[in-house]
Design an enzyme around this catalytic site. Structure first.
Site, PDB file in Angstrom:
ATOM      1  CB  CYS A   1       3.056   0.503  -8.131  1.00  0.00           C
ATOM      2  SG  CYS A   1       4.790   0.800  -8.538  1.00  0.00           S
TER       3      CYS A   1
ATOM      4  NE  ARG B   1       2.826  -3.288  -8.334  1.00  0.00           N
ATOM      5  CZ  ARG B   1       2.119  -3.218  -7.214  1.00  0.00           C
ATOM      6  NH1 ARG B   1       0.884  -3.690  -7.196  1.00  0.00           N
ATOM      7  NH2 ARG B   1       2.621  -2.671  -6.122  1.00  0.00           N
TER       8      ARG B   1
ATOM      9  CG  ASP C   1       4.458  -6.147  -4.967  1.00  0.00           C
ATOM     10  OD1 ASP C   1       5.330  -6.197  -5.847  1.00  0.00           O
ATOM     11  OD2 ASP C   1       4.675  -5.835  -3.786  1.00  0.00           O
TER      12      ASP C   1
HETATM   13  P1  4NP Z   1       6.190  -2.059  -7.156  1.00  0.00           P
HETATM   14  O1  4NP Z   1       6.848  -3.351  -6.466  1.00  0.00           O
HETATM   15  O2  4NP Z   1       5.253  -1.449  -6.134  1.00  0.00           O
HETATM   16  O3  4NP Z   1       5.455  -2.625  -8.334  1.00  0.00           O
HETATM   17  O4  4NP Z   1       7.330  -1.148  -7.528  1.00  0.00           O
HETATM   18  C1  4NP Z   1       7.516  -3.301  -5.254  1.00  0.00           C
HETATM   19  C2  4NP Z   1       8.827  -2.884  -5.208  1.00  0.00           C
HETATM   20  C3  4NP Z   1       9.513  -2.869  -4.001  1.00  0.00           C
HETATM   21  C4  4NP Z   1       8.881  -3.278  -2.857  1.00  0.00           C
HETATM   22  C5  4NP Z   1       7.558  -3.698  -2.887  1.00  0.00           C
HETATM   23  C6  4NP Z   1       6.882  -3.705  -4.092  1.00  0.00           C
HETATM   24  N1  4NP Z   1       9.602  -3.285  -1.607  1.00  0.00           N
HETATM   25  O5  4NP Z   1       9.023  -3.728  -0.608  1.00  0.00           O
HETATM   26  O6  4NP Z   1      10.752  -2.851  -1.586  1.00  0.00           O
END
Ligand code: 4NP
Length: 141
Positions: free
Chosen positions: A3, A9, A110
């Site tokens: 991800c 995720r 997300d």
């Molecule tokens: P992930 O979610 O891609 O599912 O781990 C996110 C975690 C952090 C961020 C964006 C999405 N961020 O912008 O820090």
């Protein structure tokens, strides 16, 4: 499992798929396309929701996806189309492009800016997709 941040995720997807597949046969890992949270454990909401379903992910450590992953893994599953384009943009050899697929036709969006309910929905979608994936991988063995 890939991800953007590797804290929401893909840690869930790693933990869930490990539940469905024998660890002596399948090596399962996760990574993020970004370096934002490298070295961190998963988001506390992912840890909490996974725990509700009996899955322990707290000891995972965020890392960034890198080109060696194309060689080291047989399959690379991404959560959404942005992850897909990002991973494909790193391809150094087009022969690996077939390894990269969306985990679920219905993208796993997300949940980072959402609440716990978004994390629960995310978990359920990942669980459904991983169950189907595990059945497919086991039937090909
Ligand atoms: P992930 O979610 O891609 O599912 O781990 C996110 C975690 C952090 C961020 C964006 C999405 N961020 O912008 O820090």
């Amino acid at each position: 499992m890939v991800c953007l941040g590797n804290i929401c995720r893909s840690p869930i997807a790693e933990g869930v798929l490990k539940k469905y597949l024998p660890k002596d046969v399948f090596f399962i890992d996760s990574a993020g396309t970004s370096s934002y949270h490298v070295g961190c454990k998963p988001d506390h909401r992912s840890i909490e929701v996974a725990k509700r379903y009996g899955i322990f992910i707290e000891n995972q450590k965020c890392r960034q996806f890198n080109v060696n992953d194309f060689k080291n893994f047989d399959h690379i599953f991404v959560m959404d189309k942005k992850n897909l384009y990002q991973v494909l943009s790193l391809l150094d050899d087009s022969k690996y492009s077939k390894k990269v697929q969306l985990l679920s036709k219905e993208e796993v969006s997300d949940p980072f800016y959402g609440g716990i309910n978004e994390f629960v929905d995310c978990f359920k979608l990942i669980d459904k997709a991983c169950k189907k994936l595990a059945e497919k991988l086991l039937s090909n063995d």
